[in-house]
Design a protein around this motif. Structure first.
Motif, PDB file in Angstrom:
ATOM      1  N   GLY A   1       0.816  -1.208   0.000  1.00 45.28           N
ATOM      2  CA  GLY A   1       0.000   0.000   0.000  1.00 45.28           C
ATOM      3  C   GLY A   1       0.849   1.257   0.000  1.00 45.28           C
ATOM      4  N   HIS A   2       1.899   1.278   0.792  1.00 49.08           N
ATOM      5  CA  HIS A   2       2.799   2.432   0.858  1.00 49.08           C
ATOM      6  C   HIS A   2       3.450   2.673  -0.492  1.00 49.08           C
ATOM      7  N   SER A   3       3.858   1.590  -1.151  1.00 51.28           N
ATOM      8  CA  SER A   3       4.496   1.713  -2.460  1.00 51.28           C
ATOM      9  C   SER A   3       3.552   2.324  -3.489  1.00 51.28           C
ATOM     10  N   PHE A   4       2.280   1.871  -3.505  1.00 55.26           N
ATOM     11  CA  PHE A   4       1.318   2.403  -4.470  1.00 55.26           C
ATOM     12  C   PHE A   4       0.954   3.849  -4.160  1.00 55.26           C
ATOM     13  N   LEU A   5       0.773   4.159  -2.875  1.00 56.53           N
ATOM     14  CA  LEU A   5       0.368   5.511  -2.488  1.00 56.53           C
ATOM     15  C   LEU A   5       1.435   6.546  -2.819  1.00 56.53           C
ATOM     16  N   HIS A   6       2.688   6.159  -2.715  1.00 58.88           N
ATOM     17  CA  HIS A   6       3.779   7.112  -2.913  1.00 58.88           C
ATOM     18  C   HIS A   6       4.488   6.918  -4.249  1.00 58.88           C
ATOM     19  N   ASP A   7       3.833   6.203  -5.138  1.00 59.62           N
ATOM     20  CA  ASP A   7       4.333   6.041  -6.502  1.00 59.62           C
ATOM     21  C   ASP A   7       5.743   5.446  -6.521  1.00 59.62           C
ATOM     22  N   GLY A   8       5.985   4.497  -5.673  1.00 60.65           N
ATOM     23  CA  GLY A   8       7.287   3.829  -5.665  1.00 60.65           C
ATOM     24  C   GLY A   8       7.788   3.619  -4.254  1.00 60.65           C
ATOM     25  N   PRO A   9       8.835   2.858  -4.029  1.00 58.32           N
ATOM     26  CA  PRO A   9       9.595   2.163  -5.082  1.00 58.32           C
ATOM     27  C   PRO A   9       8.790   1.044  -5.730  1.00 58.32           C
ATOM     28  N   CYS A  10       9.181   0.692  -6.941  1.00 63.52           N
ATOM     29  CA  CYS A  10       8.450  -0.302  -7.707  1.00 63.52           C
ATOM     30  C   CYS A  10       8.538  -1.663  -7.024  1.00 63.52           C
ATOM     31  N   VAL A  11       7.415  -2.374  -6.971  1.00 66.05           N
ATOM     32  CA  VAL A  11       7.381  -3.711  -6.402  1.00 66.05           C
ATOM     33  C   VAL A  11       7.738  -4.711  -7.496  1.00 66.05           C
ATOM     34  N   THR A  12       8.882  -5.347  -7.354  1.00 66.59           N
ATOM     35  CA  THR A  12       9.319  -6.309  -8.371  1.00 66.59           C
ATOM     36  C   THR A  12       8.782  -7.694  -8.042  1.00 66.59           C
ATOM     37  N   GLY A  13       8.548  -8.467  -9.077  1.00 69.37           N
ATOM     38  CA  GLY A  13       8.093  -9.833  -8.879  1.00 69.37           C
ATOM     39  C   GLY A  13       6.606  -9.979  -8.682  1.00 69.37           C
ATOM     40  N   LEU A  14       5.844  -8.880  -8.684  1.00 67.76           N
ATOM     41  CA  LEU A  14       4.403  -8.942  -8.485  1.00 67.76           C
ATOM     42  C   LEU A  14       3.715  -9.190  -9.828  1.00 67.76           C
ATOM     43  N   SER A  15       2.828 -10.156  -9.864  1.00 68.86           N
ATOM     44  CA  SER A  15       2.142 -10.516 -11.096  1.00 68.86           C
ATOM     45  C   SER A  15       1.342  -9.330 -11.638  1.00 68.86           C
TER      46      SER A  15
ATOM     47  N   PHE B   1      -5.752  -2.349  -8.673  1.00 76.70           N
ATOM     48  CA  PHE B   1      -6.200  -1.053  -9.165  1.00 76.70           C
ATOM     49  C   PHE B   1      -7.642  -1.105  -9.655  1.00 76.70           C
ATOM     50  N   ASN B   2      -8.455  -1.934  -8.967  1.00 75.94           N
ATOM     51  CA  ASN B   2      -9.893  -2.027  -9.225  1.00 75.94           C
ATOM     52  C   ASN B   2     -10.230  -2.543 -10.627  1.00 75.94           C
TER      53      ASN B   2
END
Length: 201
Positions: free
Chosen positions: A3-17, A25-26
């Protein structure tokens, strides 16, 4: 962290499908696309990637043919490549989610290793040889719908037919089966109950 990563536009989460990101993202879960990188089995992933190429070397053809024979699949042709890719991907992802029974010394109803291996082997064989449609019916019987959960539990029981506890995502397999033919017949009878039972709710 996600959630923190999405809210603050990074850092990018690697390995996520990408399918997971789509749903987060709904996006419509029905439109989420599973890709080859989501396959946890590196051997099967390499075979799926092989099928994406136009021409296979003799060694690659032998590798795909060996897997096709072990899973009772048709020979690879230009017309069935996409179907075979999807089948391999679905099978690999389903098998990766299963938590198999383990020996528990505190369990008074413990089953011996031979029985556990025989029954769980029957289930693995069913998954490896079933069509994607049958696997969807199995998943609906197992968890109540056709969306793959984080984990799928398997337990052994002394019942007559396979049952499931959908709230706990647990499949209960009777131990009295001695042959795969008998197991498959009872398993199919249980799975087909989703057409008129809880699976329709």
């Amino acid at each position: 962290m996600l959630g923190h990563s999405f809210l603050h536009d990074g850092p990018c989460v690697t390995g996520l499908s990408s399918a997971i990101i789509h749903v987060l993202f709904n996006g419509d879960p029905e439109m989420a696309t599973i890709v080859t990188e989501d396959c946890p089995d590196l051997h099967i992933r390499s075979i799926i990637e092989m099928l994406e190429t136009e021409e296979l070397t003799q060694e690659q053809q032998d590798t795909v043919s060996d897997l096709s024979m072990s899973w009772d699949l048709p020979a690879v042709t230009k017309t069935n490549r996409r179907w075979l890719q999807n089948k391999l991907l679905v099978h690999a992802m389903l098998l990766d989610k299963i938590i198999w029974p383990v020996e528990d010394n505190d369990d008074d109803d413990e089953f011996d290793v031979e029985t556990t291996c025989r029954i769980t082997g029957f289930l693995r064989l069913f998954i490896e040889t079933a069509s994607p449609r049958k696997l969807a019916e199995l998943l609906k019987f197992w968890v109540g719908w056709e969306v793959l959960p984080c984990e799928l539990k398997v337990e052994l029981s002394r019942g007559s037919f396979p049952t499931s506890t959908t709230c706990f995502e647990t499949l209960k397999l009777p131990v009295h089966f001695k042959s795969y033919t008998d197991f498959e017949a009872a398993f199919m009878a249980s799975i087909n109950s989703t057409h008129t039972g809880f699976g329709l709710v």
